[in-house]
Motif scaffolding. Structure first.
Motif, PDB file in Angstrom:
ATOM      1  N   LYS A 185      36.833 -44.889 -26.514  1.00  0.00           N
ATOM      2  CA  LYS A 185      35.932 -45.754 -27.251  1.00  0.00           C
ATOM      3  C   LYS A 185      34.761 -44.897 -27.725  1.00  0.00           C
ATOM      4  CE  LYS A 185      37.019 -49.722 -24.314  1.00  0.00           C
ATOM      5  NZ  LYS A 185      36.478 -50.673 -23.317  1.00  0.00           N
ATOM      6  N   HIS A 186      34.045 -45.382 -28.730  1.00  0.00           N
ATOM      7  CA  HIS A 186      32.877 -44.640 -29.157  1.00  0.00           C
ATOM      8  C   HIS A 186      31.794 -45.589 -29.638  1.00  0.00           C
ATOM      9  CE1 HIS A 186      35.181 -45.080 -32.959  1.00  0.00           C
ATOM     10  NE2 HIS A 186      33.980 -45.195 -33.504  1.00  0.00           N
TER      11      HIS A 186
ATOM     12  N   VAL B 185      28.804 -36.618 -27.704  1.00  0.00           N
ATOM     13  CA  VAL B 185      28.669 -36.704 -26.251  1.00  0.00           C
ATOM     14  C   VAL B 185      29.945 -37.278 -25.655  1.00  0.00           C
ATOM     15  CG1 VAL B 185      27.321 -37.668 -24.347  1.00  0.00           C
ATOM     16  CG2 VAL B 185      26.182 -37.066 -26.499  1.00  0.00           C
ATOM     17  N   PHE B 186      30.528 -36.574 -24.716  1.00  0.00           N
ATOM     18  CA  PHE B 186      31.596 -37.126 -23.894  1.00  0.00           C
ATOM     19  C   PHE B 186      30.947 -37.572 -22.586  1.00  0.00           C
ATOM     20  CE2 PHE B 186      34.436 -35.669 -26.990  1.00  0.00           C
ATOM     21  CZ  PHE B 186      35.744 -36.016 -26.671  1.00  0.00           C
ATOM     22  N   GLY B 187      30.838 -38.887 -22.408  1.00  0.00           N
ATOM     23  CA  GLY B 187      30.109 -39.427 -21.275  1.00  0.00           C
ATOM     24  C   GLY B 187      30.913 -39.400 -19.982  1.00  0.00           C
TER      25      GLY B 187
ATOM     26  N   LEU C  24      26.652 -39.420 -31.132  1.00  0.00           N
ATOM     27  CA  LEU C  24      27.839 -40.245 -30.992  1.00  0.00           C
ATOM     28  C   LEU C  24      28.378 -40.096 -29.581  1.00  0.00           C
ATOM     29  CD1 LEU C  24      30.049 -42.049 -32.340  1.00  0.00           C
ATOM     30  CD2 LEU C  24      31.266 -39.922 -32.877  1.00  0.00           C
ATOM     31  N   LEU C  25      28.535 -41.216 -28.883  1.00  0.00           N
ATOM     32  CA  LEU C  25      29.047 -41.214 -27.512  1.00  0.00           C
ATOM     33  C   LEU C  25      30.517 -41.595 -27.499  1.00  0.00           C
ATOM     34  CD1 LEU C  25      28.690 -41.183 -24.377  1.00  0.00           C
ATOM     35  CD2 LEU C  25      28.055 -43.607 -24.563  1.00  0.00           C
ATOM     36  N   ALA C  26      31.348 -40.739 -26.899  1.00  0.00           N
ATOM     37  CA  ALA C  26      32.751 -41.055 -26.637  1.00  0.00           C
ATOM     38  C   ALA C  26      32.895 -41.323 -25.145  1.00  0.00           C
ATOM     39  CB  ALA C  26      33.648 -39.893 -27.053  1.00  0.00           C
TER      40      ALA C  26
ATOM     41  N   LEU D 229      38.053 -40.778 -33.554  1.00  0.00           N
ATOM     42  CA  LEU D 229      36.608 -40.819 -33.684  1.00  0.00           C
ATOM     43  C   LEU D 229      36.272 -40.866 -35.176  1.00  0.00           C
ATOM     44  CD1 LEU D 229      35.557 -38.088 -31.083  1.00  0.00           C
ATOM     45  CD2 LEU D 229      35.441 -40.572 -30.804  1.00  0.00           C
ATOM     46  N   PRO D 230      35.038 -41.218 -35.519  1.00  0.00           N
ATOM     47  CA  PRO D 230      34.643 -41.141 -36.934  1.00  0.00           C
ATOM     48  C   PRO D 230      34.853 -39.730 -37.482  1.00  0.00           C
ATOM     49  CG  PRO D 230      33.016 -42.348 -35.649  1.00  0.00           C
ATOM     50  CD  PRO D 230      33.980 -41.775 -34.666  1.00  0.00           C
TER      51      PRO D 230
END
Length: 206
Positions: free
Chosen positions: A2-3, A17-19, A38-40, A50-51
């Motif tokens: 998800k993002h 960002v990969f959280g 942008l958080l993934a 992703l976008p």
């Protein structure tokens, strides 16, 4: 995956960002800086698009916790080349007694997951305030997926941050996992979630 966008601007640079597992945007809520962030998250599957990242002149990657190994897997799959790659509070070995979280601990976390145990996890991680909303089944499935996917090859992180009081991915395990990369390691005072209110993103990209 998800993002979600944590920040949007007209600038041509992006921080991708990969959280971490199940924490959403909360670990980063105190970080400030105008720009695009942008958080993934949710690593049950790494195939979700992703976008379009090609619209940005520069993309810096910051991977946190289980986002470290998940980003490494994603980079290998996609062939994407960030301008700079940062690892924080994580290793390339999600289930490892020596280099990550002990396998029995991570499996027990998944199998015995409840809202009460998640609240305890958040406190141990150093997250302040109420824990984020939790879908127990989805979070359990994500953990099982991370375990099953296993370790990843090092994509060549440019900076590796290791907190001195990490009770999630033990500091000693991070030291062992990154021993061969000592030239790019920086220590930071704090728990698993080391980001402090008032810091800006640039402080973590150095």
């Amino acid at each position: 995956m998800k993002h979600q966008w944590l920040a949007r601007s007209e600038q041509s640079d992006l921080i991708l960002v990969f959280g971490g597992w199940a924490l959403g945007a909360r670990p980063f809520s105190g970080l400030t800086e105008p720009g695009n962030v942008l958080l993934a998250e949710d690593y049950t599957c790494l195939d979700d698009p992703l976008p379009d990242l090609a619209q940005f002149d520069r993309v810096d990657l910051l991977a946190f916790s289980f986002g470290v190994v998940s980003a490494a897997h994603w980079l290998r799959r996609t062939g994407f080349k960030p301008s700079r790659m940062i690892a924080v509070s994580g290793t390339l070995h999600p289930a490892s007694a020596e280099y990550g979280i002990a396998p029995d601990v991570i499996r027990a976390t998944a199998d015995q997951l409840s809202r009460a145990s998640f609240a305890k996890f958040c406190r141990r991680a150093g997250l302040t305030g109420d824990p984020p909303a939790l879908n127990v089944e989805a979070a359990r499935s994500e953990l099982h997926s991370v375990i099953a996917r296993g370790p990843a090859a090092d994509p060549g992180f440019d900076r590796i941050w290791i907190p001195d009081r990490d009770r999630i991915v033990p500091t000693a395990a991070q030291d062992a996992a990154w021993r061969s990369r000592s030239n790019v390691i920086k220590r930071t005072a704090g728990p698993h979630v080391p980001f402090k209110p008032g810091q800006n993103w640039a402080e973590w990209l150095v």
